[in-house]
Design a protein around this motif. Structure first.
Motif, PDB file in Angstrom:
ATOM      1  N   LYS A 142       0.816  -1.217   0.000  1.00 50.79           N
ATOM      2  CA  LYS A 142       0.000   0.000   0.000  1.00 50.79           C
ATOM      3  C   LYS A 142       0.847   1.264   0.000  1.00 50.79           C
ATOM      4  O   LYS A 142       0.521   2.270   0.626  1.00 50.79           O
ATOM      5  CB  LYS A 142      -0.972  -0.007   1.189  1.00 50.79           C
ATOM      6  CG  LYS A 142      -1.903  -1.225   1.208  1.00 50.79           C
ATOM      7  CD  LYS A 142      -2.935  -1.140   2.286  1.00 50.79           C
ATOM      8  CE  LYS A 142      -3.730  -2.441   2.406  1.00 50.79           C
ATOM      9  NZ  LYS A 142      -4.421  -2.814   1.171  1.00 50.79           N
ATOM     10  N   LYS A 243     -17.882   1.428   0.471  1.00 48.91           N
ATOM     11  CA  LYS A 243     -17.251   2.334   1.423  1.00 48.91           C
ATOM     12  C   LYS A 243     -15.728   2.225   1.349  1.00 48.91           C
ATOM     13  O   LYS A 243     -15.181   1.151   1.118  1.00 48.91           O
ATOM     14  CB  LYS A 243     -17.724   2.020   2.845  1.00 48.91           C
ATOM     15  CG  LYS A 243     -19.199   2.325   3.087  1.00 48.91           C
ATOM     16  CD  LYS A 243     -19.588   2.006   4.531  1.00 48.91           C
ATOM     17  CE  LYS A 243     -21.068   2.309   4.771  1.00 48.91           C
ATOM     18  NZ  LYS A 243     -21.487   1.976   6.159  1.00 48.91           N
ATOM     19  N   SER A 244     -15.060   3.363   1.570  1.00 54.06           N
ATOM     20  CA  SER A 244     -13.603   3.382   1.564  1.00 54.06           C
ATOM     21  C   SER A 244     -13.044   2.566   2.720  1.00 54.06           C
ATOM     22  O   SER A 244     -13.695   2.407   3.765  1.00 54.06           O
ATOM     23  CB  SER A 244     -13.084   4.818   1.675  1.00 54.06           C
ATOM     24  OG  SER A 244     -13.410   5.554   0.533  1.00 54.06           O
ATOM     25  N   LYS A 245     -11.831   2.062   2.525  1.00 55.81           N
ATOM     26  CA  LYS A 245     -11.133   1.342   3.579  1.00 55.81           C
ATOM     27  C   LYS A 245     -10.128   2.265   4.253  1.00 55.81           C
ATOM     28  O   LYS A 245      -9.792   3.331   3.739  1.00 55.81           O
ATOM     29  CB  LYS A 245     -10.435   0.112   2.997  1.00 55.81           C
ATOM     30  CG  LYS A 245     -11.412  -0.903   2.416  1.00 55.81           C
ATOM     31  CD  LYS A 245     -10.698  -2.126   1.890  1.00 55.81           C
ATOM     32  CE  LYS A 245     -11.700  -3.141   1.330  1.00 55.81           C
ATOM     33  NZ  LYS A 245     -11.035  -4.343   0.787  1.00 55.81           N
ATOM     34  N   GLU A 246      -9.636   1.839   5.414  1.00 61.73           N
ATOM     35  CA  GLU A 246      -8.709   2.669   6.183  1.00 61.73           C
ATOM     36  C   GLU A 246      -7.458   2.996   5.373  1.00 61.73           C
ATOM     37  O   GLU A 246      -7.029   4.136   5.289  1.00 61.73           O
ATOM     38  CB  GLU A 246      -8.327   1.951   7.484  1.00 61.73           C
ATOM     39  CG  GLU A 246      -7.328   2.715   8.350  1.00 61.73           C
ATOM     40  CD  GLU A 246      -7.847   4.062   8.814  1.00 61.73           C
ATOM     41  OE1 GLU A 246      -7.015   4.971   9.055  1.00 61.73           O
ATOM     42  OE2 GLU A 246      -9.084   4.223   8.927  1.00 61.73           O
ATOM     43  N   GLN A 247      -6.875   1.972   4.765  1.00 61.31           N
ATOM     44  CA  GLN A 247      -5.737   2.184   3.874  1.00 61.31           C
ATOM     45  C   GLN A 247      -6.222   2.078   2.435  1.00 61.31           C
ATOM     46  O   GLN A 247      -6.917   1.119   2.083  1.00 61.31           O
ATOM     47  CB  GLN A 247      -4.628   1.160   4.138  1.00 61.31           C
ATOM     48  CG  GLN A 247      -3.798   1.447   5.371  1.00 61.31           C
ATOM     49  CD  GLN A 247      -2.880   2.655   5.181  1.00 61.31           C
ATOM     50  OE1 GLN A 247      -2.749   3.192   4.079  1.00 61.31           O
ATOM     51  NE2 GLN A 247      -2.257   3.094   6.276  1.00 61.31           N
ATOM     52  N   LYS A 483      -1.836   6.667   1.413  1.00 63.93           N
ATOM     53  CA  LYS A 483      -2.702   7.631   2.072  1.00 63.93           C
ATOM     54  C   LYS A 483      -1.936   8.860   2.547  1.00 63.93           C
ATOM     55  O   LYS A 483      -2.444   9.975   2.521  1.00 63.93           O
ATOM     56  CB  LYS A 483      -3.422   6.976   3.255  1.00 63.93           C
ATOM     57  CG  LYS A 483      -4.633   7.747   3.753  1.00 63.93           C
ATOM     58  CD  LYS A 483      -5.484   6.925   4.692  1.00 63.93           C
ATOM     59  CE  LYS A 483      -6.749   7.687   5.085  1.00 63.93           C
ATOM     60  NZ  LYS A 483      -7.615   6.883   5.982  1.00 63.93           N
TER      61      LYS A 483
END
Length: 486
Positions: A142, A243-247, A483
């Motif tokens: 990531k 929905k978006s993920k944390e990373q 991110k």
């Protein structure tokens, strides 16, 4: 320099505004007009791109930082293909390394830029490309590195259109909201005006950017449609949001399902997703059920998109050129739509002297190169479906019920024996948009296509596998998370 010409773009989507901005750049003294009916909304699923799109934005002097902020964009290092052999495994199709990470040589034969031989060495030794190649390992961690890897973008299609429109108006492009009615032509069928509900606009050249409506290239000029459905039978898509993920993943996901595949495009605010499937086997309700069972959650389907892979026999007719979806469509598996659009636009400067004259030779040559580009891309997309999956009737019957594209069978036999090199691409002569050996190696290895090959004569690649592994690990450790960069 071309002066005092009236150039109209009919349609105000992303392809239309990219065309308008490019025309404003190469014809700075001409009048550039975008005509759009704001009541007709865009399809809005073309949210993933290739590095060619980023290069084109730079050519247009677009501020990438501003664009990323305004369009909820994210970085794309490549595509993660998941479960395409039905074994729950994934493989990565990454973009090309740059700088010190692309500094291979095979002495005394080749002095530089030999990364294809590095990939071949990994495949020969049956090593995991997800661990030993930079784009894959960087992405699955990531992370991003804009200095050592070519990158593309994911973006919100609607926000991108609005952003490009604002830039275009600031640069002097005229915009009108009007409803197209018809065109008028001279005795040779060259368009001289566009008649709309509110006004009549006199033109010297017209770009048809009306998307799947194709009101000029199809309805007015009656150009023949070349269908690729015999090879690429996907017919429908159902887009939805997650929905978006944390990373945030710095890559597109392409996840094989029983009757097609699901895309997953991470944006800053959400994940754009959808299921592309063959409606000969299931309908949209069954497709939605497959998605919900896979995700273990309910989804809200935004629309049902019917499509046919193919292109028009001619992209350019008289003083009219179709761009974007108005000219062609190949399913979005490798994000080729905007790649084809920018390739087409970048060809235009070589034919400036044909745009405002009646010279058929120029049109014919241009059309031939774009048609060959389409054929090359279809060959590459078809390769992805040559899998070992047999968990549904669709996957069992795919090879028997589809016709391989032109030149594919010969190419595939060479692929299985690794009997190919960079000179084999493009596959069709004078194609302008195509995938290279580097791309074919990644897809074919992920699908276990290789049967028998060797690297005799090219064993001594530098840096060797161990040294390069240390180099990519060091670079990844020193790279920021996606991110953080956003």
């Amino acid at each position: 320099m071309i002066e005092d010409r009236n150039i109209a773009i009919l349609g105000g989507g992303n392809a239309g505004w990219l065309t308008a901005l490019f025309c404003k750049q190469i014809f700075p003294k001409s009048n550039i007009l975008v005509i759009e009916n704001e009541n007709i909304g865009p399809i809005g699923v073309g949210e993933a791109t290739t590095p060619h799109f980023v290069d084109f934005l730079r050519d247009l002097n677009i501020n990438l930082r501003e664009l990323i902020k305004e369009t909820s964009a994210t970085i794309k290092n490549g595509i993660s293909f998941e479960n395409w052999n039905g074994d729950q495994k994934k493989y990565f199709h990454g973009f090309r390394e740059t700088g010190v990470l692309d500094n291979f040589n095979v002495e005394p034969y080749f002095g530089n830029n030999c990364i294809d031989f590095y990939y071949k060495s990994l495949i020969l030794k049956k090593l995991d490309l997800n661990e030993f190649t930079y784009p894959a390992k960087l992405s699955y961690n990531k992370k991003v590195n804009l200095n050592n890897l070519n990158f593309a973008l994911h973006f919100d299609a609607g926000k991108m259109t609005n952003y490009l429109k604002r830039v275009g108006v600031r640069r002097g492009i005229t915009y009108v909201n009007d409803n197209f009615k018809k065109v008028t032509c001279d005795s040779d069928q060259y368009i001289n005006s566009i008649v709309c509900e509110k006004n009549k606009y006199f033109v010297d050249f017209v770009f048809d950017a009306l998307g799947l409506n194709r009101l000029l290239i199809k309805n007015h000029f009656n150009v023949k449609w070349n269908s690729f459905r015999e090879s690429l039978p996907m017919k429908k898509a159902i887009p939805f949001h997650l929905k978006s993920k944390e990373q945030i993943n710095p890559y597109t996901s392409a996840i094989a399902l029983p009757h097609g595949w699901m895309w997953n495009v991470p944006l800053q605010s959400r994940i754009g997703a959808g299921y592309v499937f063959d409606s000969n086997y299931i309908d949209e309700n069954q497709a939605q059920k497959e998605v919900e069972e896979f995700l273990n959650e309910k989804v809200e389907v935004r629309k049902v998109i019917d499509f046919e892979s193919g292109c028009f026999e001619k992209f350019w007719v008289n003083n009219c050129m179709a761009v974007g979806l108005a000219s062609s469509f190949v399913e979005p598996l490798e994000s080729t739509s905007l790649y084809l659009t920018v390739t087409q636009l970048k060809l235009i400067p070589f034919y400036v002297n044909h745009m405002f004259t009646k010279n058929n030779f120029g049109y014919d040559q241009f059309n031939s190169m774009m048609l060959n580009s389409m054929k090359d891309i279809v060959n590459f997309i078809y390769l992805h479906y040559c899998t070992q999956r047999e968990d549904s009737l669709f996957w069992k019957e795919f090879k028997d019920k589809t016709k391989p594209p032109e030149k594919f069978s010969t190419l595939f036999n060479r692929i299985k024996n690794m009997d190919m090199n960079w000179m084999d691409f493009p596959i069709h002569e004078k194609a302008m948009a195509y995938f290279e050996l580097y791309n074919f190696l990644q897809i074919s290895n992920g699908l276990n296509h290789f049967e028998n090959f060797n690297l005799k004569g090219y064993e001594e690649i530098n840096p060797d596998i161990e040294k390069y592994k240390k180099l990519i690990d060091f670079t990844i450790d020193d790279s920021p998370f996606h991110k953080e960069v956003l």
